[in-house]
Design an enzyme around this catalytic site. Structure first.
Site, short mmCIF file in Angstrom:
data_model
loop_
_atom_site.label_atom_id
_atom_site.label_comp_id
_atom_site.label_asym_id
_atom_site.label_seq_id
_atom_site.Cartn_x
_atom_site.Cartn_y
_atom_site.Cartn_z
N ARG A 1 19.79 -38.25 7.86
CA ARG A 1 20.09 -37.63 9.14
C ARG A 1 19.71 -38.56 10.27
O ARG A 1 18.59 -39.08 10.30
CB ARG A 1 19.36 -36.29 9.29
CG ARG A 1 19.89 -35.47 10.44
CD ARG A 1 19.23 -34.13 10.51
NE ARG A 1 19.84 -33.26 11.50
CZ ARG A 1 19.32 -32.11 11.91
NH1 ARG A 1 18.17 -31.70 11.41
NH2 ARG A 1 19.92 -31.37 12.81
N PHE B 1 16.50 -39.13 19.39
CA PHE B 1 15.59 -38.23 18.69
C PHE B 1 14.88 -38.99 17.57
O PHE B 1 13.77 -39.45 17.74
CB PHE B 1 16.36 -37.03 18.15
CG PHE B 1 15.48 -35.91 17.64
CD1 PHE B 1 14.20 -35.72 18.14
CD2 PHE B 1 15.95 -35.05 16.66
CE1 PHE B 1 13.40 -34.69 17.69
CE2 PHE B 1 15.15 -34.01 16.20
CZ PHE B 1 13.88 -33.83 16.72
N GLN C 1 15.84 -40.26 9.87
CA GLN C 1 15.03 -39.68 8.80
C GLN C 1 15.54 -40.10 7.43
O GLN C 1 16.74 -40.21 7.19
CB GLN C 1 15.06 -38.15 8.91
CG GLN C 1 14.17 -37.45 7.89
CD GLN C 1 14.14 -35.95 8.09
OE1 GLN C 1 14.40 -35.47 9.19
NE2 GLN C 1 13.84 -35.20 7.05
N ASN D 1 8.49 -32.27 7.21
CA ASN D 1 7.93 -31.18 6.42
C ASN D 1 8.73 -29.91 6.62
O ASN D 1 9.65 -29.86 7.43
CB ASN D 1 6.45 -30.96 6.75
CG ASN D 1 6.22 -30.60 8.21
OD1 ASN D 1 6.93 -29.78 8.78
ND2 ASN D 1 5.23 -31.23 8.82
N PHE E 1 10.26 -39.94 8.94
CA PHE E 1 11.23 -40.29 9.97
C PHE E 1 10.59 -41.24 10.98
O PHE E 1 9.36 -41.37 11.05
CB PHE E 1 11.76 -39.03 10.68
CG PHE E 1 10.70 -38.20 11.36
CD1 PHE E 1 10.38 -38.40 12.71
CD2 PHE E 1 10.01 -37.21 10.68
CE1 PHE E 1 9.41 -37.63 13.34
CE2 PHE E 1 9.05 -36.44 11.30
CZ PHE E 1 8.75 -36.65 12.64
N LEU F 1 6.18 -32.48 18.83
CA LEU F 1 5.94 -32.58 17.39
C LEU F 1 4.48 -32.82 17.06
O LEU F 1 4.11 -32.81 15.87
CB LEU F 1 6.79 -33.72 16.80
CG LEU F 1 8.31 -33.59 16.95
CD1 LEU F 1 9.00 -34.75 16.25
CD2 LEU F 1 8.80 -32.27 16.38
N HIS G 1 3.67 -32.55 12.72
CA HIS G 1 4.06 -33.59 11.77
C HIS G 1 3.01 -34.70 11.82
O HIS G 1 2.53 -35.08 12.89
CB HIS G 1 5.44 -34.16 12.11
CG HIS G 1 6.55 -33.15 12.03
ND1 HIS G 1 7.28 -32.95 10.90
CD2 HIS G 1 7.00 -32.26 12.94
CE1 HIS G 1 8.17 -31.98 11.11
NE2 HIS G 1 8.02 -31.55 12.35
#
Length: 636
Positions: A500, A505, A508, A547, A558, A567, A571
């Site tokens: 992805r 952003f 990953q 996760n 990622f 985040l 994460h």
């Protein structure tokens, strides 16, 4: 000329202006009241039970009592700051179905599926009596009979709608040793009574059964309390709202002065009633559909990050399917102007006088779905004998909360969690291990020097679009670094796609299935997060673990392409890109399928180098065949 008498007037009509402005309702001393309530966005501390915590009670005598699914009960004493463990009872062999403290904070009662009733002296934290019952109890409440100056217990059973009344100071027994009730109220309800609450100011008990029927009865006479209410027939009230809505109450609580009572319903609506009239005062919609609608509204104050919302929705789905989970409840503050209740976003604090949401407590804790809560609003000076005397102690309002599938209860105050770090540079854990830790928890606390050091200092990922060099924070995130290093040594990432890619952003990878649904850790199961106060998603090119919620790390990771502070503490940050920034940008810019953010053309990593112990020692090994296809930041 005929005149129509229906015409109000003839000739020019005076303009109708907007009229006098409507006076806005206010609440005097609202700020003072709010200063006496907790407001933290994160919990301050958590303490363990050996099983899922199902009950939490706070008393006027500054004690907190918690119960768990294995029948254990713990007493905690409120301190000037936080709580201190006092005593642990292995009270019941079966699950606790009811835990109630008397209004004066001196007595406690617990009932269980094993057909037992146990009484405790709270101040001396001692179990005083044990009684066997001839029925399965599902609810219990202390009621005070003023005419006889005695405390009694009202207990509801699982088999029928009867409520048994027991004299707490003089319970007789049958030849078989079973407790004999003073009275049996078998005409009030036709189905099992799940909730019983005593209104001390009006000497009245309100009970609710599993069909949604709500009844009033006098604590002394067990009859309808005509002298305390303004109605004779239930049709004059709104008490039939539950059957009409095909819902049942899952909790019932009175305000401090007894003028209001609040219920949480199985239909996720909060109903607040005026006690005297039985009329609805407020009705709040807390259904999942309400939050979904808010998430679609760009201007909604309840809108959160899509990943976070998806995580919370997954927990709500599990909660709805779990019949044994403790239901949420509603509590009033001391003034009766505010209520607090748990929801999918945290714990809401609502001003019911103004019908206004004041704040959401614990909203940054996306991993926990809070359920039962208890509110403490007093202050304690501690004890000179215990060495914690604080003569001028401040008020320390706290919420004590259980959470879905958690062996802990959580404390929210007006303080932020302690950000201090220990001698090893790691943050001091706010999750106290007051019970024997699991094997995984023991392994996580083994000193780094004693571990088999399989943690790289850095790694170079060779891709078809160029090389990416990353620094690995092996000391700050030892388990995450070891997982990444060993997977690379074992060629686990060979052929793995960047499944992805989202511009502005992240990119990953790490899923051997290549679709975002697979991957596991080197231990064969999910492992815990390793958050560090100095490692944040505050800069681009941050290496972080993907996760599916708290403590569910596997193999996916990622690299961010912009700062992503939302985040943080969700994460684990375990590295940074030090070279190859242009390669990350190139991968970020590849064309993707907008439906799933999967790149149309694969971008593959060919080979990797890792520096394991000393910067001069280079181990050559393949990392991954990464194509570009990322499944969201979450591993589904």
């Amino acid at each position: 000329m005929e005149i129509d008498e229906d015409d109000d007037e003839f000739g020019p009509v005076m303009p109708t202006g907007p009229g006098p402005a409507k006076k806005r309702k206010t609440l005097a001393f609202a700020k003072l009241y709010l200063d006496m309530l907790p407001n933290a966005e994160k919990y301050e501390k958590s303490y363990m039970h050996r099983d899922v915590v199902t009950h939490v009670v706070a008393t006027k005598t500054e004690f907190i009592i918690t119960g768990s699914a294995d029948g254990h009960i713990k007493f905690w004493k409120k301190q000037p700051v936080g709580v201190e463990f006092v005593k642990h009872f292995r009270s019941h062999l079966g699950a606790i179905t009811g835990l109630a403290a008397s209004h004066d904070g001196l007595r406690l009662a617990s009932v269980s599926l094993e057909k037992t009733l146990k009484l405790y002296d709270i101040v001396s934290f001692d179990m005083t009596s044990r009684y066997d019952l001839d029925f399965i109890p599902v609810s219990v409440e202390w009621i005070y009979q003023k005419s006889k100056s005695r405390w009694c217990l009202a207990v509801g059973g699982k088999e029928d709608g009867s409520i048994r009344i027991f004299d707490s100071n003089n319970i007789s027994r049958t030849e078989k040793g079973l407790a004999i009730p003073l009275a049996v109220l078998d005409s009030l309800h036709k189905s099992p009574v799940k909730h019983i609450k005593f209104n001390k100011d009006f000497e009245t008990v309100v009970s609710a059964d599993e069909r949604g029927m709500v009844e009033y009865w006098h604590a002394d006479t067990y009859k309808f309390p005509e002298e305390f209410v303004d109605w004779k027939f239930k049709s004059e009230t709104d008490l039939y709202d539950f059957p009409k809505s095909k819902a049942v109450p899952t909790s019932l609580e009175f305000s401090a002065d007894g003028s209001l009572f609040a219920t949480m319903g199985s239909d996720m609506h909060i109903r607040i009633y005026k006690f005297a009239t039985g009329k609805l005062y407020r009705k709040l919609d807390e259904t999942v559909e309400t939050y979904k609608a808010a998430q679609r509204d760009e201007k909604s104050p309840f809108k959160i990050e899509a990943i976070d919302f998806g995580r919370r929705m997954a927990i709500e789905t599990q909660l709805a399917a779990n019949e044994t989970a403790a239901p949420s409840n509603v509590v009033f503050d001391q003034t009766g102007n505010f209520i607090m209740f748990s929801c999918m976003l945290g714990i809401k604090l609502v001003n019911i006088t103004l019908n206004k949401l004041e704040t959401i407590i614990g909203k940054d804790e996306s991993g926990e779905r809070y359920l039962k809560i208890a509110l403490f609003q007093g202050k304690t000076t501690g004890s000179a004998a215990l060495g914690n005397l604080v003569a001028n102690a401040d008020y320390d309002p706290c919420i004590f909360a259980s959470a879905f599938k958690k062996h802990r209860f959580y404390i929210f105050s007006r303080r932020k969690p302690d950000d201090a770090v220990g001698e090893d540079g790691l943050p001091i854990n706010r999750d106290v291990f007051n019970e024997k830790p699991t094997k995984e928890e023991i392994a996580a606390t083994v000193p780094l020097a004693k571990r088999n050091d399989n943690r790289a200092h850095s790694a170079i990922i060779h891709t078809t679009m160029g090389d990416i060099t990353v620094k690995i924070y092996r000391d700050e995130c030892p388990k995450t670094a070891e997982n990444f290093t060993v997977h690379s040594k074992n060629n686990y990432y060979n052929g793995v796609l960047f499944h992805r890619v989202i511009k502005d952003f992240m990119i990953q990878t790490g899923d051997p299935l290549g679709d975002g649904t697979g991957g596991s850790s080197i231990w064969g199961h999910d492992f815990e997060d390793e958050f560090h106060p100095k490692l944040k998603h505050d800069v681009p090119f941050t290496l972080s673990m993907a996760n599916a919620g708290p403590n569910t790390n596997g193999s996916q990771f990622f690299i961010t392409t912009i700062p992503l502070p939302h985040l943080d503490n969700k994460h684990t940050v375990f590295g940074r890109v030090t070279k190859g920034f242009e390669v990350v940008r190139a991968i970020e810019r590849v064309r993707t399928d907008k439906r799933n953010d999967r790149p149309y053309e694969d971008v593959k990593a060919l080979e990797g180098r890792q520096i394991v112990r000393r910067p001069t020692h280079v181990c050559r090994r393949q990392i991954c065949d990464t194509s570009v296809e990322f499944s969201s930041l979450t591993r589904y």
